[in-house]
Design a protein around this motif. Structure first.
Motif, mmCIF file in Angstrom:
data_model
loop_
_atom_site.group_PDB
_atom_site.id
_atom_site.type_symbol
_atom_site.label_atom_id
_atom_site.label_comp_id
_atom_site.label_asym_id
_atom_site.label_seq_id
_atom_site.Cartn_x
_atom_site.Cartn_y
_atom_site.Cartn_z
ATOM 1 N N ILE A 5 -40.598 96.930 -56.836
ATOM 2 C CA ILE A 5 -40.440 95.544 -56.387
ATOM 3 C C ILE A 5 -39.064 95.408 -55.755
ATOM 4 C CG2 ILE A 5 -40.246 93.153 -57.150
ATOM 5 C CD1 ILE A 5 -42.250 93.808 -59.323
ATOM 6 N N ASN A 6 -39.045 95.064 -54.467
ATOM 7 C CA ASN A 6 -37.782 94.879 -53.769
ATOM 8 C C ASN A 6 -37.971 93.869 -52.641
ATOM 9 O OD1 ASN A 6 -38.953 96.245 -51.538
ATOM 10 N ND2 ASN A 6 -38.262 98.214 -52.323
ATOM 11 N N GLU A 7 -36.893 93.557 -51.953
ATOM 12 C CA GLU A 7 -36.935 92.558 -50.891
ATOM 13 C C GLU A 7 -37.856 92.981 -49.754
ATOM 14 O OE1 GLU A 7 -33.946 90.275 -47.802
ATOM 15 O OE2 GLU A 7 -33.086 91.357 -49.491
ATOM 16 N N GLU A 8 -37.845 94.258 -49.410
ATOM 17 C CA GLU A 8 -38.690 94.743 -48.319
ATOM 18 C C GLU A 8 -40.172 94.506 -48.629
ATOM 19 O OE1 GLU A 8 -39.887 98.990 -46.358
ATOM 20 O OE2 GLU A 8 -37.783 98.695 -46.890
ATOM 21 N N LYS A 11 -40.977 90.741 -48.417
ATOM 22 C CA LYS A 11 -41.103 90.312 -47.014
ATOM 23 C C LYS A 11 -42.420 90.783 -46.409
ATOM 24 C CE LYS A 11 -37.235 90.351 -44.467
ATOM 25 N NZ LYS A 11 -35.959 90.845 -43.896
ATOM 26 N N GLN A 12 -42.833 91.987 -46.738
ATOM 27 C CA GLN A 12 -44.092 92.521 -46.217
ATOM 28 C C GLN A 12 -45.277 91.693 -46.730
ATOM 29 O OE1 GLN A 12 -44.917 96.511 -47.545
ATOM 30 N NE2 GLN A 12 -46.738 96.699 -46.287
ATOM 31 N N ILE A 13 -45.299 91.403 -48.012
ATOM 32 C CA ILE A 13 -46.381 90.600 -48.593
ATOM 33 C C ILE A 13 -46.386 89.202 -47.976
ATOM 34 C CG2 ILE A 13 -47.152 89.444 -50.721
ATOM 35 C CD1 ILE A 13 -46.097 92.008 -52.208
ATOM 36 N N TYR A 14 -45.222 88.616 -47.863
ATOM 37 C CA TYR A 14 -45.091 87.262 -47.302
ATOM 38 C C TYR A 14 -45.584 87.235 -45.853
ATOM 39 C CZ TYR A 14 -42.847 82.662 -46.686
ATOM 40 O OH TYR A 14 -42.600 81.332 -46.448
ATOM 41 N N GLN A 15 -45.146 88.193 -45.031
ATOM 42 C CA GLN A 15 -45.543 88.224 -43.618
ATOM 43 C C GLN A 15 -47.048 88.467 -43.474
ATOM 44 O OE1 GLN A 15 -43.470 87.569 -40.799
ATOM 45 N NE2 GLN A 15 -45.530 87.342 -39.951
ATOM 46 N N THR A 16 -47.592 89.350 -44.282
ATOM 47 C CA THR A 16 -49.033 89.610 -44.232
ATOM 48 C C THR A 16 -49.805 88.335 -44.522
ATOM 49 O OG1 THR A 16 -48.756 91.927 -44.845
ATOM 50 C CG2 THR A 16 -50.917 90.941 -45.281
ATOM 51 N N ASN A 17 -49.343 87.582 -45.502
ATOM 52 C CA ASN A 17 -49.983 86.315 -45.842
ATOM 53 C C ASN A 17 -49.929 85.354 -44.651
ATOM 54 O OD1 ASN A 17 -49.929 83.445 -47.085
ATOM 55 N ND2 ASN A 17 -50.763 84.745 -48.711
ATOM 56 N N LEU A 18 -48.753 85.238 -44.019
ATOM 57 C CA LEU A 18 -48.607 84.370 -42.849
ATOM 58 C C LEU A 18 -49.570 84.778 -41.737
ATOM 59 C CD1 LEU A 18 -44.707 84.234 -42.526
ATOM 60 C CD2 LEU A 18 -46.194 82.418 -43.392
ATOM 61 N N ASP A 19 -49.624 86.057 -41.452
ATOM 62 C CA ASP A 19 -50.471 86.561 -40.366
ATOM 63 C C ASP A 19 -51.945 86.288 -40.631
ATOM 64 O OD1 ASP A 19 -48.154 87.498 -39.151
ATOM 65 O OD2 ASP A 19 -48.472 89.584 -39.777
ATOM 66 N N PHE A 87 -38.728 88.532 -54.724
ATOM 67 C CA PHE A 87 -39.526 88.356 -55.929
ATOM 68 C C PHE A 87 -38.744 87.506 -56.932
ATOM 69 C CE2 PHE A 87 -41.705 92.085 -54.289
ATOM 70 C CZ PHE A 87 -43.021 91.856 -54.666
ATOM 71 N N LEU A 88 -39.403 86.515 -57.500
ATOM 72 C CA LEU A 88 -38.825 85.760 -58.612
ATOM 73 C C LEU A 88 -39.201 86.445 -59.923
ATOM 74 C CD1 LEU A 88 -39.540 82.117 -57.412
ATOM 75 C CD2 LEU A 88 -37.381 83.390 -57.304
ATOM 76 N N CYS A 89 -40.360 87.077 -59.925
ATOM 77 C CA CYS A 89 -40.839 87.934 -61.002
ATOM 78 C C CYS A 89 -41.928 88.811 -60.381
ATOM 79 C CB CYS A 89 -41.361 87.112 -62.192
ATOM 80 S SG CYS A 89 -42.809 86.100 -61.834
ATOM 81 N N GLU A 90 -42.602 89.619 -61.150
ATOM 82 C CA GLU A 90 -43.591 90.538 -60.581
ATOM 83 C C GLU A 90 -44.755 89.839 -59.900
ATOM 84 O OE1 GLU A 90 -44.905 93.297 -63.536
ATOM 85 O OE2 GLU A 90 -42.972 94.325 -63.617
#
Length: 170
Positions: A5-8, A11-19, A87-90
């Protein structure tokens, strides 16, 4: 081995959701949209007005109205770009992105910022809530809200999903 779990990754999960949400609007795929949105869903506007979509009927109407507006004004691309996430948590991510509306490559309005909270529920990352840097009177908010309020089914008193008028504003 567990995923690191890291920032990268956030960001990948967040961007995939947006797309995937953007793709769903343009392909008229409500089920695909709903797979990335939690119901109930709350969103807050720049002026502090909070709205809650309490059921899937409202979410469907909000999706349809927003989609119809996008098409009606000639928007060909709804571009959302992650500007940061962590991530705020897992099972929870907070992130930010810019949203931009284009017509054949021409910007129709200045991009605006959005912050959203995603949560991992039953194996899927879904948007729980968002804060938009747009006033409540903006066309984007109005189009989405108009659909949701067409079927404004109020939960019984004491229900945490109660969206009566006194609960919608914070």
């Amino acid at each position: 081995m567990p995923t690191k779990i890291n920032e990268e990754l956030a960001k990948q999960i967040y961007q995939t959701n947006l797309d995937r949400i953007c793709d769903a609007y343009f392909s008229n795929d409500f089920e695909g949209f709903l797979a990335h949105m939690h119901v109930p869903h709350s969103y807050t506007t720049k002026d502090g007005t909070r709205h809650v979509i309490t059921n899937q009927i409202q979410m469907r109407e909000a999706f349809d109205c927003f989609r119809q507006y996008l098409i009606g004004v000639g928007i060909t691309h709804f571009v959302r770009q992650c500007t940061g996430a962590m991530f705020l948590c897992e099972t929870k991510i907070i992130g930010g992105h810019t949203s931009e509306f284009l017509q054949d490559g021409t910007r129709l309005r200045e991009p605006y910022d959005v912050m959203a909270v995603l949560e991992l529920i039953d194996g899927a990352w879904v948007v729980m809530s968002s804060e938009n840097a747009l006033p409540d009177s903006s066309w984007q908010v109005q189009a989405f809200r108009h659909g949701a309020e067409k079927n404004n089914i109020i939960a019984p008193p004491g229900d945490p999903n109660n969206n009566s008028p006194d609960r919608r504003k914070t």
